[in-house]
Design a protein around this motif. Structure first.
Motif, PDB file in Angstrom:
ATOM      1  N   LYS A  30      -3.575   2.226  -1.215  1.00  0.00           N
ATOM      2  CA  LYS A  30      -2.287   2.679  -1.384  1.00  0.00           C
ATOM      3  C   LYS A  30      -2.198   4.516  -0.869  1.00  0.00           C
ATOM      4  O   LYS A  30      -1.448   5.225  -1.002  1.00  0.00           O
ATOM      5  CB  LYS A  30      -1.420   2.486  -2.413  1.00  0.00           C
ATOM      6  CG  LYS A  30      -1.099   0.966  -2.493  1.00  0.00           C
ATOM      7  CD  LYS A  30      -0.270   0.270  -1.432  1.00  0.00           C
ATOM      8  CE  LYS A  30       0.151  -0.719  -1.569  1.00  0.00           C
ATOM      9  NZ  LYS A  30       0.848  -1.328  -0.581  1.00  0.00           N
ATOM     10  N   VAL A  31      -3.565   4.982  -1.214  1.00  0.00           N
ATOM     11  CA  VAL A  31      -3.798   6.324  -1.441  1.00  0.00           C
ATOM     12  C   VAL A  31      -4.618   6.765  -0.219  1.00  0.00           C
ATOM     13  O   VAL A  31      -5.723   5.943   0.141  1.00  0.00           O
ATOM     14  CB  VAL A  31      -4.146   6.859  -2.473  1.00  0.00           C
ATOM     15  CG1 VAL A  31      -3.138   6.775  -3.947  1.00  0.00           C
ATOM     16  CG2 VAL A  31      -5.556   6.477  -3.078  1.00  0.00           C
ATOM     17  N   LYS A  32      -4.549   7.885   0.476  1.00  0.00           N
ATOM     18  CA  LYS A  32      -5.360   8.345   1.355  1.00  0.00           C
ATOM     19  C   LYS A  32      -5.943   7.495   2.594  1.00  0.00           C
ATOM     20  O   LYS A  32      -6.942   7.410   2.931  1.00  0.00           O
ATOM     21  CB  LYS A  32      -6.742   8.934   0.701  1.00  0.00           C
ATOM     22  CG  LYS A  32      -6.380  10.046  -0.370  1.00  0.00           C
ATOM     23  CD  LYS A  32      -5.569  11.223  -0.014  1.00  0.00           C
ATOM     24  CE  LYS A  32      -6.147  12.237   1.196  1.00  0.00           C
ATOM     25  NZ  LYS A  32      -5.434  13.040   1.384  1.00  0.00           N
ATOM     26  N   THR A  33      -4.737   7.025   3.229  1.00  0.00           N
ATOM     27  CA  THR A  33      -4.731   5.802   3.931  1.00  0.00           C
ATOM     28  C   THR A  33      -5.473   6.502   5.354  1.00  0.00           C
ATOM     29  O   THR A  33      -6.306   5.494   6.129  1.00  0.00           O
ATOM     30  CB  THR A  33      -3.593   5.180   4.330  1.00  0.00           C
ATOM     31  OG1 THR A  33      -2.409   6.227   4.915  1.00  0.00           O
ATOM     32  CG2 THR A  33      -2.997   4.475   3.283  1.00  0.00           C
ATOM     33  N   ARG A  34      -5.349   7.581   5.789  1.00  0.00           N
ATOM     34  CA  ARG A  34      -5.764   7.909   7.075  1.00  0.00           C
ATOM     35  C   ARG A  34      -7.318   8.388   6.753  1.00  0.00           C
ATOM     36  O   ARG A  34      -8.139   8.082   7.775  1.00  0.00           O
ATOM     37  CB  ARG A  34      -5.061   9.391   7.299  1.00  0.00           C
ATOM     38  CG  ARG A  34      -3.698   9.173   7.930  1.00  0.00           C
ATOM     39  CD  ARG A  34      -2.970  10.565   8.050  1.00  0.00           C
ATOM     40  NE  ARG A  34      -3.857  11.677   8.897  1.00  0.00           N
ATOM     41  CZ  ARG A  34      -3.508  12.785   9.110  1.00  0.00           C
ATOM     42  NH1 ARG A  34      -2.504  13.278   8.254  1.00  0.00           N
ATOM     43  NH2 ARG A  34      -4.227  13.739   9.781  1.00  0.00           N
ATOM     44  N   LEU A  35      -7.637   8.820   5.543  1.00  0.00           N
ATOM     45  CA  LEU A  35      -8.907   8.930   5.072  1.00  0.00           C
ATOM     46  C   LEU A  35      -9.624   7.453   5.051  1.00  0.00           C
ATOM     47  O   LEU A  35     -10.817   7.366   5.635  1.00  0.00           O
ATOM     48  CB  LEU A  35      -9.129   9.685   3.729  1.00  0.00           C
ATOM     49  CG  LEU A  35     -10.369   9.843   3.334  1.00  0.00           C
ATOM     50  CD1 LEU A  35     -11.371  10.772   4.154  1.00  0.00           C
ATOM     51  CD2 LEU A  35     -10.467  10.587   1.842  1.00  0.00           C
ATOM     52  N   GLY A  38     -11.501   6.075   7.914  1.00  0.00           N
ATOM     53  CA  GLY A  38     -12.693   6.378   8.581  1.00  0.00           C
ATOM     54  C   GLY A  38     -13.807   6.103   7.560  1.00  0.00           C
ATOM     55  O   GLY A  38     -14.891   5.970   7.751  1.00  0.00           O
ATOM     56  N   ILE A  39     -13.615   5.969   6.187  1.00  0.00           N
ATOM     57  CA  ILE A  39     -14.793   6.041   5.304  1.00  0.00           C
ATOM     58  C   ILE A  39     -14.337   4.587   4.457  1.00  0.00           C
ATOM     59  O   ILE A  39     -15.416   4.387   3.542  1.00  0.00           O
ATOM     60  CB  ILE A  39     -14.788   7.256   4.410  1.00  0.00           C
ATOM     61  CG1 ILE A  39     -13.411   7.416   3.374  1.00  0.00           C
ATOM     62  CG2 ILE A  39     -15.046   8.250   5.123  1.00  0.00           C
ATOM     63  CD1 ILE A  39     -13.573   8.402   2.491  1.00  0.00           C
ATOM     64  N   GLY A  40     -13.333   3.982   4.425  1.00  0.00           N
ATOM     65  CA  GLY A  40     -13.067   2.634   3.515  1.00  0.00           C
ATOM     66  C   GLY A  40     -12.167   3.000   2.530  1.00  0.00           C
ATOM     67  O   GLY A  40     -12.256   3.961   2.012  1.00  0.00           O
ATOM     68  N   PRO A  41     -11.470   2.132   2.145  1.00  0.00           N
ATOM     69  CA  PRO A  41     -10.565   2.466   0.930  1.00  0.00           C
ATOM     70  C   PRO A  41     -11.018   2.656  -0.427  1.00  0.00           C
ATOM     71  O   PRO A  41     -10.469   3.379  -1.038  1.00  0.00           O
ATOM     72  CB  PRO A  41      -9.751   0.990   1.042  1.00  0.00           C
ATOM     73  CG  PRO A  41     -10.575  -0.080   1.587  1.00  0.00           C
ATOM     74  CD  PRO A  41     -11.168   0.601   2.662  1.00  0.00           C
ATOM     75  N   GLU A  42     -12.186   1.905  -0.989  1.00  0.00           N
ATOM     76  CA  GLU A  42     -12.996   2.364  -1.894  1.00  0.00           C
ATOM     77  C   GLU A  42     -13.224   3.590  -2.164  1.00  0.00           C
ATOM     78  O   GLU A  42     -13.012   4.456  -3.165  1.00  0.00           O
ATOM     79  CB  GLU A  42     -14.001   1.304  -2.158  1.00  0.00           C
ATOM     80  CG  GLU A  42     -13.720  -0.190  -2.444  1.00  0.00           C
ATOM     81  CD  GLU A  42     -13.641  -0.899  -1.141  1.00  0.00           C
ATOM     82  OE1 GLU A  42     -13.864  -0.212   0.022  1.00  0.00           O
ATOM     83  OE2 GLU A  42     -13.136  -1.936  -1.022  1.00  0.00           O
ATOM     84  N   GLN A  43     -14.024   4.235  -1.197  1.00  0.00           N
ATOM     85  CA  GLN A  43     -14.369   5.643  -1.162  1.00  0.00           C
ATOM     86  C   GLN A  43     -13.108   6.540  -1.076  1.00  0.00           C
ATOM     87  O   GLN A  43     -13.399   7.618  -1.865  1.00  0.00           O
ATOM     88  CB  GLN A  43     -15.223   5.828   0.196  1.00  0.00           C
ATOM     89  CG  GLN A  43     -16.204   7.271  -0.120  1.00  0.00           C
ATOM     90  CD  GLN A  43     -17.118   7.439   1.067  1.00  0.00           C
ATOM     91  OE1 GLN A  43     -17.532   6.812   1.574  1.00  0.00           O
ATOM     92  NE2 GLN A  43     -17.612   8.733   1.019  1.00  0.00           N
ATOM     93  N   ALA A  44     -12.229   6.257  -0.264  1.00  0.00           N
ATOM     94  CA  ALA A  44     -10.997   7.013  -0.080  1.00  0.00           C
ATOM     95  C   ALA A  44     -10.234   7.220  -1.608  1.00  0.00           C
ATOM     96  O   ALA A  44     -10.016   8.256  -2.007  1.00  0.00           O
ATOM     97  CB  ALA A  44     -10.237   6.561   1.033  1.00  0.00           C
ATOM     98  N   LEU A  45     -10.323   6.127  -2.359  1.00  0.00           N
ATOM     99  CA  LEU A  45      -9.747   6.188  -3.737  1.00  0.00           C
ATOM    100  C   LEU A  45     -10.574   7.187  -4.530  1.00  0.00           C
ATOM    101  O   LEU A  45      -9.940   7.754  -5.296  1.00  0.00           O
ATOM    102  CB  LEU A  45      -9.795   4.606  -4.114  1.00  0.00           C
ATOM    103  CG  LEU A  45      -9.144   4.539  -5.434  1.00  0.00           C
ATOM    104  CD1 LEU A  45      -7.791   5.070  -5.820  1.00  0.00           C
ATOM    105  CD2 LEU A  45      -9.440   3.113  -6.137  1.00  0.00           C
ATOM    106  N   ALA A  76      -0.934  -2.526  -8.695  1.00  0.00           N
ATOM    107  CA  ALA A  76      -2.402  -2.356  -9.240  1.00  0.00           C
ATOM    108  C   ALA A  76      -2.764  -0.765  -9.388  1.00  0.00           C
ATOM    109  O   ALA A  76      -3.555  -0.622  -9.510  1.00  0.00           O
ATOM    110  CB  ALA A  76      -3.322  -2.816  -7.773  1.00  0.00           C
ATOM    111  N   ALA A  77      -1.513  -0.056  -9.488  1.00  0.00           N
ATOM    112  CA  ALA A  77      -1.783   1.486  -9.810  1.00  0.00           C
ATOM    113  C   ALA A  77      -2.456   1.558 -11.047  1.00  0.00           C
ATOM    114  O   ALA A  77      -2.155   1.005 -12.152  1.00  0.00           O
ATOM    115  CB  ALA A  77      -0.345   2.319  -9.605  1.00  0.00           C
TER     116      ALA A  77
END
Length: 216
Positions: A30-35, A38-45, A76-77
């Motif tokens: 849900k955060v940094k979706t554009r990021l 490129g790098i995957g949701p876990e790393q973006a989180l 899940a926040a």
């Protein structure tokens, strides 16, 4: 708020100045979706958590009234960070311009003489930039922190100017230029802070990491 602070900084509390932070609770996917694209949701989180911590750290020395305007959170926040010293409020519905205008109007209705709004995307933001923004508002109507992508990372003012929020192409490279044009049209004196880079994409992240290596 605590009254003890760096003696080299201005007494912001006495001047009734507010800091408005737009953020959301950390939540996977849900955060940094554009990021994340490129790098995957876990790393973006993880990057988002680092940016949240950085934003809190640079704002901590300021003796201002602090408001945390939170986007709607999912089930899940992670709500474990209490943002100590901030007064939380839910972001209203509507586009970014309407939400920011509402936040400014709220602060001025609560007695603020000046207010500065930031997000949580700018690792280059420093306490000095924030101090400069408040100082600039002593002699200017508006202060803007230009971002390299054509937007801005900071906006400050002493009264609400609706023309700066209405009919703007949010999330495009024209936001800053159109905001400056709107300010010029109504004769506002604008102070520009140094240009900084937000972290919205993988390219932005790599540029930030490279700058960190060079400065270490």
């Amino acid at each position: 708020m605590p009254t003890t602070h760096n003696p080299n900084t201005l007494d912001y509390t006495a001047q009734k100045e507010d800091l408005l932070v737009f953020a959301r609770y950390p939540e996977l996917g849900k955060v940094k979706t554009r990021l994340a694209a490129g790098i995957g949701p876990e790393q973006a989180l993880q990057v988002y958590r680092e940016l949240l911590a950085h934003t809190q750290a640079v704002a901590a020395p300021l003796a201002v009234r602090k408001w945390l305007w939170l986007a709607e959170a999912g089930p899940a926040a992670d709500r474990s960070d209490t943002w100590a010293g901030y007064q939380p409020l839910p972001q209203p519905a509507g586009d970014l311009g309407h939400r920011m205008q509402t936040a400014f109007a709220h602060s001025f209705a609560k007695g603020a003489a000046a207010a500065v709004i930031i997000g949580t995307d700018c690792p280059g933001l420093t306490t000095a930039h924030l101090e400069q923004a408040y100082t600039a508002l002593h002699t200017h109507d508006v202060v803007l922190g230009p971002a390299t992508d054509g937007g801005y990372y900071l906006l400050g003012m002493k009264v609400v100017w609706p023309t700066l929020f209405e009919n703007k192409p949010w999330s495009t490279s024209a936001v800053l230029s159109e905001t400056l044009a709107a300010a010029k049209l109504v004769g506002l004196q604008v102070h520009l802070l140094p240009e900084l880079r937000d972290v919205d994409t993988a390219e932005d992240l790599w540029a930030w990491q490279e700058s960190e290596k060079q400065s270490s």
